[in-house]
Design a protein around this motif. Structure first.
Motif, PDB file in Angstrom:
ATOM      1  N   PHE B  60       0.930  -1.107   0.044  1.00  0.00           N
ATOM      2  CA  PHE B  60      -0.010   0.024   0.115  1.00  0.00           C
ATOM      3  C   PHE B  60       0.852   1.316  -0.129  1.00  0.00           C
ATOM      4  CE2 PHE B  60      -2.381  -3.350   1.983  1.00  0.00           C
ATOM      5  CZ  PHE B  60      -3.664  -3.449   1.406  1.00  0.00           C
ATOM      6  N   GLU B  61       2.210   1.193   0.094  1.00  0.00           N
ATOM      7  CA  GLU B  61       3.210   2.176   0.165  1.00  0.00           C
ATOM      8  C   GLU B  61       4.553   1.587  -0.525  1.00  0.00           C
ATOM      9  OE1 GLU B  61       4.799   4.451   4.166  1.00  0.00           O
ATOM     10  OE2 GLU B  61       5.606   2.470   3.786  1.00  0.00           O
ATOM     11  N   ASN B  62       4.989   2.502  -1.336  1.00  0.00           N
ATOM     12  CA  ASN B  62       6.045   2.110  -2.135  1.00  0.00           C
ATOM     13  C   ASN B  62       7.247   1.653  -1.387  1.00  0.00           C
ATOM     14  OD1 ASN B  62       6.866   0.897  -4.587  1.00  0.00           O
ATOM     15  ND2 ASN B  62       8.037   2.998  -5.051  1.00  0.00           N
ATOM     16  N   SER B  63       8.119   0.565  -1.753  1.00  0.00           N
ATOM     17  CA  SER B  63       9.170   0.347  -1.076  1.00  0.00           C
ATOM     18  C   SER B  63       9.872  -0.830  -1.824  1.00  0.00           C
ATOM     19  CB  SER B  63       9.063  -0.168   0.410  1.00  0.00           C
ATOM     20  OG  SER B  63      10.413  -0.650   0.695  1.00  0.00           O
ATOM     21  N   THR B  64      10.893  -0.282  -2.827  1.00  0.00           N
ATOM     22  CA  THR B  64      11.496  -1.138  -4.024  1.00  0.00           C
ATOM     23  C   THR B  64      12.251  -2.269  -3.371  1.00  0.00           C
ATOM     24  OG1 THR B  64      11.592   0.796  -5.211  1.00  0.00           O
ATOM     25  CG2 THR B  64      12.431  -1.076  -6.121  1.00  0.00           C
ATOM     26  N   ARG B  65      13.075  -1.822  -2.445  1.00  0.00           N
ATOM     27  CA  ARG B  65      14.041  -3.034  -2.075  1.00  0.00           C
ATOM     28  C   ARG B  65      13.119  -4.051  -1.184  1.00  0.00           C
ATOM     29  NH1 ARG B  65      18.842  -0.584  -0.422  1.00  0.00           N
ATOM     30  NH2 ARG B  65      17.309   1.095  -0.201  1.00  0.00           N
ATOM     31  N   THR B  66      12.376  -3.616  -0.286  1.00  0.00           N
ATOM     32  CA  THR B  66      11.847  -4.599   0.594  1.00  0.00           C
ATOM     33  C   THR B  66      10.718  -5.377  -0.252  1.00  0.00           C
ATOM     34  OG1 THR B  66      11.665  -3.067   2.383  1.00  0.00           O
ATOM     35  CG2 THR B  66      10.074  -4.791   2.601  1.00  0.00           C
ATOM     36  N   ASP B 102     -10.043 -10.101   1.436  1.00  0.00           N
ATOM     37  CA  ASP B 102     -10.961 -11.117   1.143  1.00  0.00           C
ATOM     38  C   ASP B 102     -11.290 -11.594  -0.147  1.00  0.00           C
ATOM     39  OD1 ASP B 102     -11.845 -11.121   3.685  1.00  0.00           O
ATOM     40  OD2 ASP B 102     -13.641  -9.828   3.398  1.00  0.00           O
ATOM     41  N   ASN B 103     -10.851 -10.656  -1.105  1.00  0.00           N
ATOM     42  CA  ASN B 103     -10.820 -11.302  -2.473  1.00  0.00           C
ATOM     43  C   ASN B 103      -9.649 -11.981  -2.736  1.00  0.00           C
ATOM     44  OD1 ASN B 103     -12.924  -9.743  -4.622  1.00  0.00           O
ATOM     45  ND2 ASN B 103     -12.742  -8.251  -2.800  1.00  0.00           N
ATOM     46  N   LEU B 104      -8.509 -11.680  -2.299  1.00  0.00           N
ATOM     47  CA  LEU B 104      -7.374 -12.279  -2.427  1.00  0.00           C
ATOM     48  C   LEU B 104      -7.428 -13.501  -1.923  1.00  0.00           C
ATOM     49  CD1 LEU B 104      -4.853  -9.374  -2.020  1.00  0.00           C
ATOM     50  CD2 LEU B 104      -5.352 -10.724  -4.107  1.00  0.00           C
ATOM     51  N   THR B 105      -8.216 -13.775  -0.627  1.00  0.00           N
ATOM     52  CA  THR B 105      -8.324 -14.982   0.049  1.00  0.00           C
ATOM     53  C   THR B 105      -9.403 -15.855  -0.797  1.00  0.00           C
ATOM     54  OG1 THR B 105      -8.196 -13.933   2.286  1.00  0.00           O
ATOM     55  CG2 THR B 105      -9.400 -15.920   2.206  1.00  0.00           C
ATOM     56  N   ALA B 106     -10.268 -15.155  -1.223  1.00  0.00           N
ATOM     57  CA  ALA B 106     -11.252 -15.981  -2.277  1.00  0.00           C
ATOM     58  C   ALA B 106     -10.280 -16.849  -3.589  1.00  0.00           C
ATOM     59  CB  ALA B 106     -12.183 -15.324  -2.771  1.00  0.00           C
ATOM     60  N   MET B 107      -9.311 -16.056  -3.946  1.00  0.00           N
ATOM     61  CA  MET B 107      -8.393 -16.669  -5.095  1.00  0.00           C
ATOM     62  C   MET B 107      -7.226 -17.502  -4.346  1.00  0.00           C
ATOM     63  SD  MET B 107      -7.530 -13.088  -6.788  1.00  0.00           S
ATOM     64  CE  MET B 107      -8.833 -11.691  -6.936  1.00  0.00           C
ATOM     65  N   HIS B 108      -7.502 -17.882  -2.950  1.00  0.00           N
ATOM     66  CA  HIS B 108      -6.624 -18.677  -2.305  1.00  0.00           C
ATOM     67  C   HIS B 108      -5.273 -18.331  -1.898  1.00  0.00           C
ATOM     68  CE1 HIS B 108      -9.825 -21.965  -2.350  1.00  0.00           C
ATOM     69  NE2 HIS B 108     -10.221 -21.646  -3.640  1.00  0.00           N
ATOM     70  N   ALA B 109      -4.992 -17.185  -1.613  1.00  0.00           N
ATOM     71  CA  ALA B 109      -3.618 -16.969  -0.977  1.00  0.00           C
ATOM     72  C   ALA B 109      -3.360 -17.525   0.212  1.00  0.00           C
ATOM     73  CB  ALA B 109      -3.737 -15.182  -1.002  1.00  0.00           C
ATOM     74  N   ASP B 110      -2.203 -17.816   0.547  1.00  0.00           N
ATOM     75  CA  ASP B 110      -1.709 -18.681   1.690  1.00  0.00           C
ATOM     76  C   ASP B 110      -1.361 -17.527   2.712  1.00  0.00           C
ATOM     77  OD1 ASP B 110      -2.348 -21.430   1.089  1.00  0.00           O
ATOM     78  OD2 ASP B 110      -1.313 -20.712  -0.769  1.00  0.00           O
ATOM     79  N   MET B 111      -0.434 -16.537   2.130  1.00  0.00           N
ATOM     80  CA  MET B 111       0.447 -15.643   3.052  1.00  0.00           C
ATOM     81  C   MET B 111       0.415 -14.137   2.456  1.00  0.00           C
ATOM     82  SD  MET B 111       4.447 -16.211   4.001  1.00  0.00           S
ATOM     83  CE  MET B 111       4.234 -17.734   4.690  1.00  0.00           C
ATOM     84  N   PHE B 112       0.069 -13.465   3.181  1.00  0.00           N
ATOM     85  CA  PHE B 112       0.234 -11.951   2.968  1.00  0.00           C
ATOM     86  C   PHE B 112       1.295 -11.239   3.458  1.00  0.00           C
ATOM     87  CE2 PHE B 112      -4.504 -12.821   3.052  1.00  0.00           C
ATOM     88  CZ  PHE B 112      -4.745 -12.318   1.508  1.00  0.00           C
ATOM     89  N   VAL B 113       2.133 -10.526   2.563  1.00  0.00           N
ATOM     90  CA  VAL B 113       3.225  -9.755   3.203  1.00  0.00           C
ATOM     91  C   VAL B 113       2.661  -8.308   2.889  1.00  0.00           C
ATOM     92  CG1 VAL B 113       5.509  -8.938   2.712  1.00  0.00           C
ATOM     93  CG2 VAL B 113       4.889 -11.279   2.125  1.00  0.00           C
ATOM     94  N   VAL B 114       2.728  -7.514   3.849  1.00  0.00           N
ATOM     95  CA  VAL B 114       1.880  -6.244   4.074  1.00  0.00           C
ATOM     96  C   VAL B 114       2.811  -4.884   4.346  1.00  0.00           C
ATOM     97  CG1 VAL B 114      -0.287  -5.050   4.927  1.00  0.00           C
ATOM     98  CG2 VAL B 114      -0.211  -7.306   4.717  1.00  0.00           C
ATOM     99  N   ARG B 115       2.759  -3.944   3.361  1.00  0.00           N
ATOM    100  CA  ARG B 115       3.561  -2.666   3.611  1.00  0.00           C
ATOM    101  C   ARG B 115       2.320  -1.609   3.637  1.00  0.00           C
ATOM    102  NH1 ARG B 115       8.934  -1.237   4.044  1.00  0.00           N
ATOM    103  NH2 ARG B 115       8.959   1.047   3.514  1.00  0.00           N
ATOM    104  N   HIS B 116       2.401  -1.012   4.646  1.00  0.00           N
ATOM    105  CA  HIS B 116       1.228   0.169   4.705  1.00  0.00           C
ATOM    106  C   HIS B 116       1.812   1.326   5.558  1.00  0.00           C
ATOM    107  CE1 HIS B 116      -2.650   2.015   5.197  1.00  0.00           C
ATOM    108  NE2 HIS B 116      -3.303   1.091   4.192  1.00  0.00           N
ATOM    109  N   ALA B 117       1.348   2.425   5.123  1.00  0.00           N
ATOM    110  CA  ALA B 117       1.679   3.685   5.869  1.00  0.00           C
ATOM    111  C   ALA B 117       1.106   3.957   7.328  1.00  0.00           C
ATOM    112  CB  ALA B 117       1.284   4.913   4.927  1.00  0.00           C
ATOM    113  N   GLN B 118       0.024   3.086   7.545  1.00  0.00           N
ATOM    114  CA  GLN B 118      -0.570   3.081   8.827  1.00  0.00           C
ATOM    115  C   GLN B 118       0.027   2.238   9.765  1.00  0.00           C
ATOM    116  OE1 GLN B 118      -3.985   5.112   7.745  1.00  0.00           O
ATOM    117  NE2 GLN B 118      -3.201   5.954   9.420  1.00  0.00           N
TER     118      GLN B 118
END
Lengths: 165, 315
Positions: B60-66, B102-118
Motif C-alpha cells: 500500500f506504500e512503495n518500497s522497492t528494496r523490501t 477477502d478477495n485475495l483469500t477467495a483466490m486462495h492466497a496462503d500468505m500476505f506480506v503487507v506494507r502500509h503507511a498506517q
C-alpha cells in the motif's frame, strides 16, 4: 532385540567403501548420523576426497504436516557436483524418504555422474523404490520403534532403540 | 494477553513485530536463515518448501528494496508470488483493505506480506484473516518493520557471533526509526551487553534510557571501541522538526567518516538499512569501504525473509 555394535558395523562399512573410491568420488553425509560417519571415514579413506554435508529439511515431503524442523543446519557442498560419483552416507535406512529428499537437493547443485547409497543399518520398511547399495547390517525393525545412531563424547558410536512418541 | 503473533502452543503464526518474540523464536529464525544463505550460491537457487503456496505481496506504500527481496525470497522457496501495488489499483477505486484481503483469500492466497503507511495495518489484517493464512508485516508506518530488524540482527550475528561480548552503536534518527527500538530489544534478548545510541537530543525518544542503552550526543565519544556501527537514515523532512540547521551541519556532527570510523575497533562493521543519503549520514568512502556490510545486509535480507516465510508456512 540385540543391536549390533555400531563400531564393528562401521569397520565393515569402511571395508566395503574402500574399493569404490576413485578420483571422481565425492562423499556426502546426511545430517546428523551420516555426517558423523563421513567425518570418521575421511581420515581412513584419504583426507583429500571431496566431501560435504546435507541437511534435507528444506526438501522433506512432510513439511506440510510437520512444518520446519527446529534445528536446521546449513547444507555444505563445497565442491562441484557436476559429473561426480557421489557416495551418499546415512546411518539408518528406513522409508527412503530422506534419501529421496537428499537426491533432490543434490541435483540442485549440479548433475552427478552417479549416486551410491551406503548405510550402517537397513532396518527394512522402505516405502519408495529406493534402496542402499551398501549396508553393513540388514534387519527388520517394527514401525513402532525408532532406531537412532548416537555418539559418545569420545566420538565412538552407539545405538538406541526406543518406542516412537 | 495472548500475543497475536503466536499460536496457542507458542509457535509463530504471523510476524507483526519483533517485540514480544521469545528468544527461542528469534534464534530459530536466525538459525534457519543461516541455512538459507547457501541456497543463493548454488546452481539452482531454489528449494521446494512453499511449492503450491501463493504469497501475496500487498504494498500500500512503495518500497522497492523490501518488495523485491520479499518477492525473491518467496520465489526461492518455490511459492507463486503476486505483487500488488495497491495504491495504484482497487484502493483508488474505494475498496477497503479488508475487502481487498477477502478477495485475495477467495483466490486462495496462503500468505500476505503487507506494507502500509498506517501503523497497525498488518495487525488488523492478521486479526481478520482465516486461521490457515499467515501475515508478515513489511513495515507499518512508524510502528514496526520486523524483517528489517531481524536482518540487521542476523548480519551482526553472522559477522560477530560472540554476541555476549559486543558493543553496538546505533547512530542517527532513533526517534523516527521503526526498527531501532525493536533492534535494541532483540539485541538485548540475544545477550548483547552494551548498546549505545548516538544522536542529537531532538532525534531521541524521551524515555530512551529506559530501553537500557547508553546515550551519547558526541559521536567521537560514542564510537570509541565499538564492534558494530548501525547508521540510521535521516529523512529530509525530519530535518526541520528536529531543528537541524542543514544536512551539511548534520554530516559534520553525526555523519560517519573514515576519520570517525577509526575510533571504533579496527574490525568494526558498518551497517545501514538503505536507502543511503551519501554525504548526510554516511560518507561514500565508508559506505563503499572494506568495513561496510551494507550490501551483504541486502543479501542476508533474502535469507531472513525465506526463514520467516518457511517457519510461518509450517506452523
Amino acid at each position: 532385540m540385540n543391536l549390533p555394535n555400531p563400531e564393528a558395523l562401521f569397520e565393515m562399512l569402511t571395508e566395503q567403501i574402500k574399493p569404490m573410491i576413485t578420483a571422481k568420488t565425492a562423499i556426502v553425509g546426511i545430517h546428523s548420523g551420516g555426517a558423523w560417519l563421513t567425518e570418521r571415514l575421511l581420515p581412513i579413506l584419504g583426507k583429500d576426497i571431496e566431501n560435504g554435508i546435507l541437511d534435507v529439511s528444506f526438501y522433506r515431503d512432510d513439511f506440510n504436516q510437520r512444518g520446519l524442523h527446529n534445528e536446521t543446519k546449513p547444507s555444505q557442498i563445497p565442491f562441484d557436483v557436476q559429473d561426480k560419483h557421489i557416495l551418499l552416507i546415512d546411518d539408518v535406512f528406513y522409508t527412503g524418504r530422506t534419501i529421496r529428499a537428499a537426491m533432490n537437493e543434490l541435483f540442485d547443485y549440479g548433475r552427478p555422474a552417479s549416486i551410491t547409497l551406503a548405510v550402517l543399518v537397513n532396518r527394512g520398511g522402505r516405502e519408495l523404490p529406493i534402496a542402499p547399495q551398501i549396508s553393513a547390517f540388514n534387519t527388520e525393525i517394527e514401525a513402532s520403534k525408532n532406531l537412532q545412531l548416537l555418539r559418545h563424547q569420545d566420538g565412538t558410536f552407539y545405538f538406541t532403540l526406543e518406542e516412537n512418541e | 494477553m495472548q500475543n497475536p503473533q503466536l499460536t496457542n502452543d507458542g509457535k509463530l503464526k504471523h510476524l507483526l513485530s519483533i517485540d514480544g518474540l521469545p528468544k527461542s523464536i528469534l534464534n530459530q529464525i536466525l538459525d534457519t536463515a543461516e541455512s538459507f544463505v547457501g541456497v543463493a550460491e548454488r546452481e539452482v537457487k531454489k528449494v521446494p518448501l512453499l511449492r503450491g503456496k501463493t504469497v501475496c505481496n500487498l504494498f500500500f506504500e512503495n518500497s522497492t528494496r523490501t518488495r523485491t527481496t520479499f518477492e525473491i525470497a518467496a520465489k526461492r522457496l518455490s511459492a507463486d508470488v503476486i505483487t500488488l501495488n495497491v495504491s495504484t489499483s482497487s484502493q483508488s477505486k474505494g475498496e477497503t483493505i479488508l475487502d481487498t484481503i477477502d478477495n485475495l483469500t477467495a483466490m486462495h492466497a496462503d500468505m500476505f506480506v503487507v506494507r502500509h503507511a498506517q501503523s497497525g495495518a498488518a495487525h488488523m489484517i492478521a486479526k481478520h484473516v482465516a486461521p490457515h493464512i499467515h501475515v508478515i508485516n513489511a513495515g507499518d508506518g512508524r510502528h514496526a518493520h520486523p524483517t528489517q530488524g531481524l536482518l540487521d540482527v542476523f548480519t551482526i550475528r553472522h559477522y560477530k557471533p560472540e554476541m555476549h561480548n559486543l558493543r553496538v552503536a546505533i547512530v542517527g534518527d532513533v526517534l523516527h526509526s521503526r526498527v531501532a527500538r525493536s533492534e535494541i530489544h532483540a539485541l538485548t534478548t540475544l545477550g548483547v551487553p552494551e548498546i549505545r545510541v548516538i544522536a542529537p537530543k531532538t532525534l531521541l525518544p524521551k524515555d530512551v534510557e529506559k530501553l537500557g542503552v547508553h546515550v551519547y550526543h558526541d559521536m567521537r565519544e560514542g564510537l570509541k571501541n565499538v564492534d558494530v556501527i548501525m547508521m540510521l537514515r535521516l529523512q529530509n523532512e525530519r530535518m526541520t522538526s528536529a531543528m537541524l540547521p542543514s544536512s551539511q551541519e548534520y554530516f559534520k556532527t553525526y555523519g560517519l567518516t573514515s576519520e570517525k570510523l577509526a575510533l571504533a575497533k579496527p574490525d568494526a562493521i558498518v551497517m545501514h538499512p538503505g536507502p543511503m543519503n551519501r554525504g548526510v549520514e554516511i560518507d561514500s568512502a565508508v559506505a563503499d569501504g572494506t568495513q561496510s556490510v551494507i550490501l551483504p545486509q541486502v543479501t542476508y535480507g533474502i535469507a531472513v525473509r525465506m526463514a520467516v516465510m518457511s517457519i510461518l508456512a509450517g506452523n
